[in-house]
Design an enzyme around this catalytic site. Structure first.
Site: not given
Length: 249
Positions: A9, A11, A93, A95, A163, A169, A207
């Site tokens: 991904n 992003k 996701h 985010e 996730e 991240g 990560s």
């Protein structure tokens, strides 16, 4: 499951110059039991479709609108993604759940849109650190899976990506025990929803790097990874791809 899926991904990263990184990944010899997927920004989909043509690397998108068309300035529909060459799309996701307040109901509609367009949906689920520390991780993830997955859906066009929000991240990865516990829970939930014997790939994300990929892939019910930052450079992404266990004869 005998097959692994390694999905990158990108992003909101990548200009035309970074297409060379995807080309390097596409030139890598990929094991028979491994599928590789790159999800670049939507503006790169047509160019990457041409670049990956004839390779073993597949193309995915990072999001889609729940409607097939309409007055939704700036949005991209699932049919548009399919026409651009994508065969997968990420939905839900964390985010987008956090920054854009996407609800489970909206994610569910996006999954339906993806399936209407013939795309495989990668459904992301995961708890925050507060939710885990309060003992609610299973409840949160279970609710996300149940409310995002339509009752009449089939397992053949679905991938689940666990996730944990606190590991995305941050450089922190969940422990082997935490991953095994949640993936086992999701396997049970998927069996309850779709019926026994439906082998839905369950990826781990958070990560994932070349240094920890082999250990993660050795955990029961882990069928691959959704990789963020480490997918942006071919050398890093290829290390993860090479960490997939060799298929037994």
């Amino acid at each position: 499951m005998a097959e692994y899926l390694i999905a990158g991904n990108w992003k909101m990263n990548g200009l035309r110059a970074e297409l060379a990184e995807a080309e390097r990944t596409a030139a890598e010899e990929i094991a028979d039991n491994c599928r590789v997927l790159i999800c670049p920004p939507a503006v790169l989909l047509p160019q990457m479709t041409a670049l990956l043509d004839g390779s073993m690397v597949r193309l995915g998108a990072q999001d889609c609108h729940p409607e097939d068309s309409g007055a939704f300035t700036g949005d991209i529909s699932a049919p548009m993604l399919a026409e651009s060459g994508a065969s997968y799309v990420i939905v839900g996701h964390s985010e987008r759940r956090l920054s854009y307040r996407e609800s489970n109901n909206l994610v569910r509609r996006k999954m339906q849109a993806a399936w209407r367009a013939g795309l495989t949906a990668i459904l992301c689920v995961g708890e925050t650190e507060t939710e885990r520390n309060s003992g609610h991780a299973h409840a949160v993830v279970g609710q996300q899976f149940a409310e995002c997955t339509p009752e009449d859906s089939t397992a053949d066009k679905l991938v689940i990506a666990y996730e944990p929000v606190w590991a995305i991240g941050t450089g922190r990865s969940a422990s082997g025990e935490e991953i095994a516990d949640m993936h086992g829970f999701l396997r049970e939930e998927a069996s309850r929803h779709f019926g026994p014997g439906q082998e839905i790939p369950i990826l781990y994300g958070g990560s994932v790097k070349g240094d920890n990929a082999a250990e993660i892939f050795s955990i029961a019910d882990v069928n691959g990874a959704l990789v963020g930052g480490a997918s942006l450079r071919a050398a890093d992404f290829i290390r993860i791809i090479r960490s997939v266990p060799v298929a037994q004869a």
